[in-house]
Design a protein around this motif. Structure first.
Motif, PDB file in Angstrom:
ATOM      1  N   LEU A 103      40.348   5.587  31.761  1.00  0.00           N
ATOM      2  CA  LEU A 103      40.161   4.729  30.586  1.00  0.00           C
ATOM      3  C   LEU A 103      39.508   3.393  30.948  1.00  0.00           C
ATOM      4  O   LEU A 103      38.585   2.930  30.258  1.00  0.00           O
ATOM      5  CB  LEU A 103      41.517   4.488  29.918  1.00  0.00           C
ATOM      6  N   LEU A 104      39.994   2.765  32.019  1.00  0.00           N
ATOM      7  CA  LEU A 104      39.363   1.512  32.442  1.00  0.00           C
ATOM      8  C   LEU A 104      37.967   1.757  32.981  1.00  0.00           C
ATOM      9  O   LEU A 104      37.077   0.896  32.871  1.00  0.00           O
ATOM     10  CB  LEU A 104      40.222   0.820  33.504  1.00  0.00           C
ATOM     11  N   GLY A 105      37.749   2.935  33.566  1.00  0.00           N
ATOM     12  CA  GLY A 105      36.406   3.279  34.043  1.00  0.00           C
ATOM     13  C   GLY A 105      35.394   3.328  32.912  1.00  0.00           C
ATOM     14  O   GLY A 105      34.211   3.032  33.101  1.00  0.00           O
ATOM     15  N   ILE A 106      35.860   3.722  31.713  1.00  0.00           N
ATOM     16  CA  ILE A 106      34.965   3.712  30.551  1.00  0.00           C
ATOM     17  C   ILE A 106      34.488   2.288  30.270  1.00  0.00           C
ATOM     18  O   ILE A 106      33.308   2.052  29.972  1.00  0.00           O
ATOM     19  CB  ILE A 106      35.687   4.293  29.320  1.00  0.00           C
ATOM     20  N   LEU A 107      35.403   1.300  30.392  1.00  0.00           N
ATOM     21  CA  LEU A 107      35.050  -0.093  30.117  1.00  0.00           C
ATOM     22  C   LEU A 107      34.201  -0.705  31.226  1.00  0.00           C
ATOM     23  O   LEU A 107      33.309  -1.512  30.955  1.00  0.00           O
ATOM     24  CB  LEU A 107      36.324  -0.926  29.946  1.00  0.00           C
ATOM     25  N   ILE A 108      34.491  -0.335  32.457  1.00  0.00           N
ATOM     26  CA  ILE A 108      33.875  -1.016  33.596  1.00  0.00           C
ATOM     27  C   ILE A 108      32.613  -0.324  34.083  1.00  0.00           C
ATOM     28  O   ILE A 108      31.689  -0.976  34.585  1.00  0.00           O
ATOM     29  CB  ILE A 108      34.895  -1.126  34.757  1.00  0.00           C
ATOM     30  N   VAL A 109      32.535   0.999  33.930  1.00  0.00           N
ATOM     31  CA  VAL A 109      31.403   1.749  34.484  1.00  0.00           C
ATOM     32  C   VAL A 109      30.552   2.394  33.393  1.00  0.00           C
ATOM     33  O   VAL A 109      29.363   2.101  33.251  1.00  0.00           O
ATOM     34  CB  VAL A 109      31.900   2.833  35.472  1.00  0.00           C
ATOM     35  N   LEU A 138      38.210  -5.992  41.137  1.00  0.00           N
ATOM     36  CA  LEU A 138      39.424  -6.301  41.906  1.00  0.00           C
ATOM     37  C   LEU A 138      40.673  -5.971  41.094  1.00  0.00           C
ATOM     38  O   LEU A 138      41.632  -5.348  41.595  1.00  0.00           O
ATOM     39  CB  LEU A 138      39.428  -7.776  42.305  1.00  0.00           C
ATOM     40  N   LEU A 139      40.675  -6.380  39.821  1.00  0.00           N
ATOM     41  CA  LEU A 139      41.810  -6.077  38.955  1.00  0.00           C
ATOM     42  C   LEU A 139      41.942  -4.577  38.716  1.00  0.00           C
ATOM     43  O   LEU A 139      43.062  -4.037  38.660  1.00  0.00           O
ATOM     44  CB  LEU A 139      41.648  -6.812  37.621  1.00  0.00           C
ATOM     45  N   TYR A 140      40.803  -3.921  38.570  1.00  0.00           N
ATOM     46  CA  TYR A 140      40.770  -2.468  38.346  1.00  0.00           C
ATOM     47  C   TYR A 140      41.496  -1.733  39.471  1.00  0.00           C
ATOM     48  O   TYR A 140      42.378  -0.902  39.247  1.00  0.00           O
ATOM     49  CB  TYR A 140      39.305  -2.044  38.257  1.00  0.00           C
ATOM     50  N   VAL A 141      41.125  -2.072  40.688  1.00  0.00           N
ATOM     51  CA  VAL A 141      41.750  -1.442  41.852  1.00  0.00           C
ATOM     52  C   VAL A 141      43.241  -1.791  41.909  1.00  0.00           C
ATOM     53  O   VAL A 141      44.093  -0.912  42.142  1.00  0.00           O
ATOM     54  CB  VAL A 141      41.041  -1.895  43.148  1.00  0.00           C
TER      55      VAL A 141
END
Length: 583
Positions: free
Chosen positions: A174-180, A151-154
């Motif tokens: 960059l956040l995709g590296i952390l989340i995915v 939710l925060l990512y979006v």
């Protein structure tokens, strides 16, 4: 090849149903979690702006009044929403795990004694102590943080997209590296380690319970040190796998910190260049944006470690799926009026039974009728099926073929009320670490004090109680070790008398007792159970005069059947057995 967790979850009926059952609470938890991190980030954002703006020495305090108010609001909102989110998430998880535990007990109860034969004590302990805890952590450490993080990512990507699309795409990456990327890579690297650790922990549970149950024999054989060494080796193997996983987690944490550092640097550079190009007076926003980034570390950091534990959750879910699923349909049962009219007649017709781990049948097309109020002694060599027959009569085992009826009613209809139909006095009745009175009252929790005391007296416990300072309130201690074997059986008999069932199974209750105690106990048992249908499983013919009928089993069939008087006169095999017992 193991099924993935996603594939397994589609067939899941232990965990997935609770998403729907508690969906409103789940939505509230996710919303509160989002507000928690939003307030944390907004608090740093407004604080950064307030510090920068105040440093420029504005001519009027009203110029910073709004950020002051927002700082206070977000400062209060962050712990408030965090507290509410914790209450909601733990409430959700406790409700879910409570339902799972209830479902587990119902699942095992549907098999009763069969569950003990199919699952080791360590397996059940592992499910209760570890698997359900893993399912609980699945929500607290993986599902909730991941959904809140998404939710925060979006929200963050959309918010940056309002300023700059290229920079929003960079943050998306960059956040995709952390989340995915990092969570999936962690699962791929640690999956084998997680399975090995969990498998070794289950081996440890099984070995420990098995050894503890037989700790007396370890000690008596002089091999107590061997027991400790063996357990230490198993524990060492588990700790080695845990150390390997912990090293991987530390490396993973370092990577998360490194990537997050690049995110902070990227935001710092972008904010500085973006606002410098628009208006130099807006450089106050640099501290706001950069400081707002740091609280997000608490939201995105745990995701990769939580997802890395998915293999454990997958294995725990798979183990739960190996258990029988209790039916949601209401069980067929008979009314209290019908139960009260049962006479105790038992009919076994065309019964066949084979244990799942054996090829040779215990019973083949076995027939037996026991009349109301009859005391039938069941004899036979070890392994001929005496105790198996008792379990079949109780419904603890299901016949492979044929049927068993009590007063014409099938066990399927009687099973929910079996404790009101058949009582069991076995070789080792369990006495709980509470008072003698409470142990007897277990037979009927609704019984009055007068009824409990009458059952205690009928069981011949008055002389025993007279010697006790606390009388019936004396603690029996764990396993009943405060009392002798004969006294323990009398306490169990009092419990059976209070239960007041039309049928009672006596499964060799005098094993380990001296002849005098055995004779005295049996005289009390048969005197107080007079008029009830009694199935007496015994290995010898001492006190056989109490039986109305003797049935001798051999190779799954009835070899002898008659009254003690008839058999002693006409059956040579019975005469030989009688001679052996009365030598």
């Amino acid at each position: 090849m193991k099924q993935s967790y996603l594939v397994l979850s589609r067939k899941d009926n232990w965990v997935r149903p609770y998403f729907k059952k508690y969906k409103k609470l789940l939505a509230l938890v996710l919303f509160l979690g989002f507000l928690t991190f939003f307030c944390g980030s907004a608090l740093m954002f407004t604080s950064g702006f307030l510090i920068s703006k105040s440093a420029t020495q504005p001519w009027n305090v009203l110029a910073v009044y709004v950020p002051i108010v927002l700082t206070r609001a977000f400062g209060i909102g962050r712990p408030a929403f965090r507290y509410a989110e914790r209450l909601g998430s733990h409430n959700w998880v406790l409700k879910m795990t409570s339902d799972i535990r209830l479902k587990l007990y119902q699942s095992l109860e549907t098999r009763a004694t069969r569950a003990k034969e199919e699952f080791q004590s360590g397996d059940i302990l592992g499910i209760l102590a570890e698997d359900i805890e893993h399912i609980q952590n699945l929500y607290l450490r993986t599902i909730f943080p991941t959904l809140i993080g998404l939710l925060l990512y979006v929200f963050i990507v959309v918010a940056f997209g309002a300023f700059s699309l290229p920079f929003a795409l960079l943050i998306l990456l960059l956040l995709g590296i952390l989340i995915v990327f990092l969570p999936l890579a962690s699962v791929a690297v640690n999956q084998g380690r997680s399975y090995r650790r969990k498998a070794k922990r289950h081996v440890l549970y099984n070995e420990l319970t098995d050894s503890v149950l037989g700790v007396g024999d370890w000690q008596y054989s002089g091999r107590y040190e061997d027991f400790l060494d063996h357990y230490s080796q198993s524990l060492k193997a588990v700790r080695q796998e845990e150390a390997s996983l912990n090293r991987s987690k530390r490396i993973q944490g370092t990577i998360v910190q490194f990537v997050f550092g690049w995110i902070v640097v990227a935001i710092y550079i972008w904010v500085g260049s973006y606002f410098y190009q628009t208006n130099q007076d807006n450089l106050n926003w640099i501290a706001a944006f950069v400081l707002a980034t740091f609280p997000l570390m608490d939201a995105f950091g745990p995701i990769s470690q939580g997802v890395a534990e998915l293999p454990m959750y997958e294995d725990s879910t798979r183990r739960l799926h190996q258990l029988p699923i209790p039916s949601d349909k209401p069980e067929k049962s008979v009314s209290e009026e019908v139960l009260a009219k049962l006479t105790g007649k038992i009919d076994v017709k065309d019964l066949s039974f084979t244990y799942s781990n054996q090829t040779l049948p215990i019973f083949t097309e076995f027939d037996l009728t026991i009349h109301p109020g009859e005391t039938v002694a069941i004899l036979g060599k070890s392994g001929t099926g005496k105790t198996t027959l008792a379990k079949l009569l109780r419904g603890d085992l299901l016949p492979s073929k044929g049927e068993i009826t009590l007063d014409g009613l099938s066990l399927e209809h009687l099973e929910p009320s079996m404790s009101k139909v058949i009582g069991v006095l076995n070789q080792a009745p369990h006495l709980f670490n509470t008072s003698l009175y409470n142990n007897v009252q277990l037979g009927n929790l609704n019984a009055s004090e007068e009824e409990v005391m009458r059952a205690i007296s009928q069981a011949g416990l008055d002389p025993v109680i007279a010697k006790l300072a606390d009388g019936v309130q004396t603690l029996v201690e764990e396993g009943g070790k405060r009392f002798s074997g004969g006294e323990q059986q009398r306490i169990a008999l009092a419990r059976i008398l209070l239960q007041d069932t039309p049928i009672v199974i006596i499964d060799e209750p005098t094993i380990g007792l001296d002849p005098i105690t055995e004779k005295s106990l049996l005289e009390t048992v048969f005197k107080e159970l007079e008029g009830k249908t009694v199935i007496w499983i015994t290995h010898h013919l001492l006190s056989i005069e109490h039986a109305d009928r003797v049935v001798f089993l051999e190779k799954g069939q009835v070899k002898m059947d008659g009254t003690p008087e008839e058999l002693s006169m006409r059956d040579k095999h019975y005469q030989a057995l009688l001679a052996l017992d009365y030598v």
